[in-house]
Scaffold this motif. Structure first.
Motif, mmCIF file in Angstrom:
data_model
loop_
_atom_site.group_PDB
_atom_site.id
_atom_site.type_symbol
_atom_site.label_atom_id
_atom_site.label_comp_id
_atom_site.label_asym_id
_atom_site.label_seq_id
_atom_site.Cartn_x
_atom_site.Cartn_y
_atom_site.Cartn_z
ATOM 1 N N VAL A 136 -122.905 5.763 -18.218
ATOM 2 C CA VAL A 136 -123.047 4.661 -19.164
ATOM 3 C C VAL A 136 -122.225 3.459 -18.719
ATOM 4 O O VAL A 136 -122.627 2.317 -18.913
ATOM 5 C CB VAL A 136 -122.613 5.097 -20.583
ATOM 6 N N LYS A 137 -121.071 3.725 -18.118
ATOM 7 C CA LYS A 137 -120.193 2.651 -17.632
ATOM 8 C C LYS A 137 -119.621 3.048 -16.286
ATOM 9 O O LYS A 137 -118.918 4.052 -16.179
ATOM 10 C CB LYS A 137 -119.060 2.396 -18.625
ATOM 11 N N THR A 138 -119.929 2.271 -15.271
ATOM 12 C CA THR A 138 -119.345 2.549 -13.959
ATOM 13 C C THR A 138 -117.851 2.267 -14.004
ATOM 14 O O THR A 138 -117.375 1.453 -14.801
ATOM 15 C CB THR A 138 -120.003 1.687 -12.865
ATOM 16 N N LEU A 139 -117.105 2.940 -13.152
ATOM 17 C CA LEU A 139 -115.651 2.823 -13.162
ATOM 18 C C LEU A 139 -115.236 1.387 -12.857
ATOM 19 O O LEU A 139 -115.572 0.829 -11.812
ATOM 20 C CB LEU A 139 -115.053 3.769 -12.121
ATOM 21 N N GLY A 140 -114.503 0.785 -13.793
ATOM 22 C CA GLY A 140 -114.065 -0.590 -13.607
ATOM 23 C C GLY A 140 -113.313 -1.081 -14.826
ATOM 24 O O GLY A 140 -113.085 -0.337 -15.782
ATOM 25 N N LYS A 141 -112.944 -2.347 -14.817
ATOM 26 C CA LYS A 141 -112.195 -2.938 -15.921
ATOM 27 C C LYS A 141 -113.130 -3.323 -17.063
ATOM 28 O O LYS A 141 -114.326 -3.456 -16.881
ATOM 29 C CB LYS A 141 -111.431 -4.171 -15.440
ATOM 30 N N GLY A 142 -112.531 -3.525 -18.240
ATOM 31 C CA GLY A 142 -113.269 -4.061 -19.368
ATOM 32 C C GLY A 142 -114.197 -3.062 -20.036
ATOM 33 O O GLY A 142 -114.338 -1.903 -19.617
ATOM 34 N N LEU A 143 -114.849 -3.530 -21.098
ATOM 35 C CA LEU A 143 -115.806 -2.726 -21.859
ATOM 36 C C LEU A 143 -116.756 -3.693 -22.544
ATOM 37 O O LEU A 143 -116.354 -4.473 -23.408
ATOM 38 C CB LEU A 143 -115.080 -1.873 -22.899
ATOM 39 N N THR A 144 -118.029 -3.663 -22.149
ATOM 40 C CA THR A 144 -118.999 -4.584 -22.735
ATOM 41 C C THR A 144 -119.545 -4.022 -24.041
ATOM 42 O O THR A 144 -119.451 -2.815 -24.315
ATOM 43 C CB THR A 144 -120.174 -4.833 -21.774
ATOM 44 N N ASP A 145 -120.147 -4.890 -24.836
ATOM 45 C CA ASP A 145 -120.768 -4.445 -26.086
ATOM 46 C C ASP A 145 -121.871 -3.436 -25.803
ATOM 47 O O ASP A 145 -122.032 -2.453 -26.538
ATOM 48 C CB ASP A 145 -121.343 -5.640 -26.850
ATOM 49 N N LYS A 146 -122.635 -3.653 -24.753
ATOM 50 C CA LYS A 146 -123.724 -2.719 -24.407
ATOM 51 C C LYS A 146 -123.178 -1.347 -24.057
ATOM 52 O O LYS A 146 -123.712 -0.316 -24.508
ATOM 53 C CB LYS A 146 -124.548 -3.269 -23.245
ATOM 54 N N GLU A 147 -122.124 -1.309 -23.252
ATOM 55 C CA GLU A 147 -121.529 -0.017 -22.876
ATOM 56 C C GLU A 147 -120.985 0.704 -24.104
ATOM 57 O O GLU A 147 -121.144 1.924 -24.244
ATOM 58 C CB GLU A 147 -120.424 -0.247 -21.855
ATOM 59 N N ARG A 148 -120.356 -0.040 -24.984
ATOM 60 C CA ARG A 148 -119.798 0.518 -26.213
ATOM 61 C C ARG A 148 -120.906 1.100 -27.096
ATOM 62 O O ARG A 148 -120.825 2.246 -27.548
ATOM 63 C CB ARG A 148 -119.042 -0.569 -26.957
ATOM 64 N N LEU A 149 -121.968 0.326 -27.304
ATOM 65 C CA LEU A 149 -123.058 0.750 -28.187
ATOM 66 C C LEU A 149 -123.890 1.866 -27.572
ATOM 67 O O LEU A 149 -124.333 2.783 -28.276
ATOM 68 C CB LEU A 149 -123.947 -0.457 -28.517
ATOM 69 N N ASP A 150 -124.125 1.801 -26.259
ATOM 70 C CA ASP A 150 -124.894 2.852 -25.586
ATOM 71 C C ASP A 150 -124.188 4.201 -25.676
ATOM 72 O O ASP A 150 -124.825 5.239 -25.910
ATOM 73 C CB ASP A 150 -125.140 2.499 -24.118
ATOM 74 N N THR A 151 -122.870 4.191 -25.478
ATOM 75 C CA THR A 151 -122.096 5.436 -25.576
ATOM 76 C C THR A 151 -122.201 6.014 -26.977
ATOM 77 O O THR A 151 -122.487 7.207 -27.166
ATOM 78 C CB THR A 151 -120.616 5.180 -25.227
ATOM 79 N N TYR A 152 -121.967 5.185 -27.969
ATOM 80 C CA TYR A 152 -121.988 5.630 -29.371
ATOM 81 C C TYR A 152 -123.373 6.162 -29.746
ATOM 82 O O TYR A 152 -123.501 7.216 -30.370
ATOM 83 C CB TYR A 152 -121.595 4.457 -30.269
ATOM 84 N N ALA A 153 -124.423 5.446 -29.343
ATOM 85 C CA ALA A 153 -125.786 5.855 -29.687
ATOM 86 C C ALA A 153 -126.150 7.176 -29.021
ATOM 87 O O ALA A 153 -126.785 8.044 -29.646
ATOM 88 C CB ALA A 153 -126.774 4.764 -29.279
ATOM 89 N N ASP A 154 -125.789 7.337 -27.743
ATOM 90 C CA ASP A 154 -126.088 8.590 -27.036
ATOM 91 C C ASP A 154 -125.441 9.786 -27.725
ATOM 92 O O ASP A 154 -126.066 10.837 -27.898
ATOM 93 C CB ASP A 154 -125.592 8.518 -25.588
ATOM 94 N N ILE A 155 -124.188 9.632 -28.116
ATOM 95 C CA ILE A 155 -123.451 10.738 -28.726
ATOM 96 C C ILE A 155 -124.076 11.144 -30.060
ATOM 97 O O ILE A 155 -124.118 12.333 -30.408
ATOM 98 C CB ILE A 155 -121.967 10.358 -28.919
ATOM 99 N N LEU A 156 -124.600 10.179 -30.798
ATOM 100 C CA LEU A 156 -125.166 10.471 -32.123
ATOM 101 C C LEU A 156 -126.609 10.943 -32.066
ATOM 102 O O LEU A 156 -127.228 11.195 -33.107
ATOM 103 C CB LEU A 156 -125.066 9.230 -33.019
ATOM 104 N N ASN A 157 -127.153 11.120 -30.861
ATOM 105 C CA ASN A 157 -128.518 11.623 -30.707
ATOM 106 C C ASN A 157 -128.543 12.801 -29.739
ATOM 107 O O ASN A 157 -129.115 12.726 -28.646
ATOM 108 C CB ASN A 157 -129.443 10.505 -30.206
ATOM 109 N N PRO A 158 -127.912 13.915 -30.149
ATOM 110 C CA PRO A 158 -127.797 15.058 -29.240
ATOM 111 C C PRO A 158 -129.127 15.780 -29.010
ATOM 112 O O PRO A 158 -129.925 15.943 -29.927
ATOM 113 C CB PRO A 158 -126.788 15.966 -29.959
ATOM 114 N N GLU A 159 -129.317 16.213 -27.759
ATOM 115 C CA GLU A 159 -130.502 16.995 -27.401
ATOM 116 C C GLU A 159 -130.277 17.621 -26.027
ATOM 117 O O GLU A 159 -129.455 17.164 -25.244
ATOM 118 C CB GLU A 159 -131.750 16.109 -27.366
#
Length: 237
Positions: free
Chosen positions: A143-166
């Motif tokens: 979801v996020k390659t190793l590096g500095k910072g945290l974008t809104d997309k990376e934040r939201l993609d992580t959260y959404a993936d976790i809440l949709n388990p399969e």
């Protein structure tokens, strides 16, 4: 309370920043006696303890102040969040909350470092933080390659993936992906796997994490439900 926990974690690192500023200004002077100082090498466990509401043991008594070059603060944190079907329900909610706390706290710490470096006109690159994020079920997804910072997309993609388990729980694929990252001998490197411990292939997980440790990585697991003692457990593999 996410905000309270995030601020507690940032405060731990602010103390490290303050110590580094003092040390940076006194380089070359005769070392002097010190009392209780924050141990920078305890930070990985401290972050995880705070996210689990555990009282951290972050302080050590030093006889003398360490010179800046003896302090290793450059750290890579890579997180793997379980999004398999066994995480459905409350476990996915806990994992999502954990992702917010850990990622937001580290992003905030990085901003604090840059702000203090700018304010004091000094180099605080010794405290450089990088983060990477994977989610895993049948496959591992970066979801996020190793590096500095945290974008809104990376934040939201992580959260959404976790809440949709399969799917299955191929946790070992994250360890294998991390093992393939280019070596960085000047950095501390930490992998944190957040799951219920219900691996699709426990033997492969042991093998892949052992290879990581051989390469100098520290591996932590935050267990939610199932194998955890109660609802939340921390293990250092």
């Amino acid at each position: 309370n996410w905000r309270k926990t995030i601020e507690e974690m940032r405060e731990v690192y602010r103390q490290i920043i303050n110590e580094q500023i003092i040390v940076r200004r006194t380089l070359g002077r005769r070392p002097r006696q010190e009392g209780v100082m924050l141990d920078p090498h305890s930070l990985p466990q401290t972050f995880i303890d705070l996210s689990a509401r555990v009282e951290p043991e972050a302080f050590l008594v030093y006889e003398r102040r360490h010179r800046l070059q003896e302090w290793t603060g450059k750290t890579d944190y890579v997180f793997g969040f379980d999004t398999s079907s066994t995480m459905s329900g409350e476990k996915s909610q806990i994992a999502a909350s954990t992702s917010v706390i850990l990622l937001e706290a580290l992003a905030g710490m990085q901003r604090d470092i840059q702000e203090e470096a700018d304010n004091h006109g000094i180099d605080l690159s010794e405290l450089a933080i990088r983060t990477g994020v994977y989610t895993f079920n049948t496959d591992a997804n970066c979801v996020k390659t190793l590096g500095k910072g945290l974008t809104d997309k990376e934040r939201l993609d992580t959260y959404a993936d976790i809440l949709n388990p399969e799917g299955a729980t191929a946790d070992y694929l994250v360890a294998e992906a991390v093992r393939a990252l280019p070596p960085q001998p000047d950095r501390r490197r930490i992998l944190v796997l957040v799951s219920d411990g219900d691996s699709s292939d426990p033997a492969k997980l042991v093998e892949s994490t052992a290879a990581l440790k051989e390469a100098g990585w520290q591996v932590f697991r935050i267990l939610i439900g199932n194998e955890a003692k109660g609802n939340f457990d921390i293990r250092c593999d």
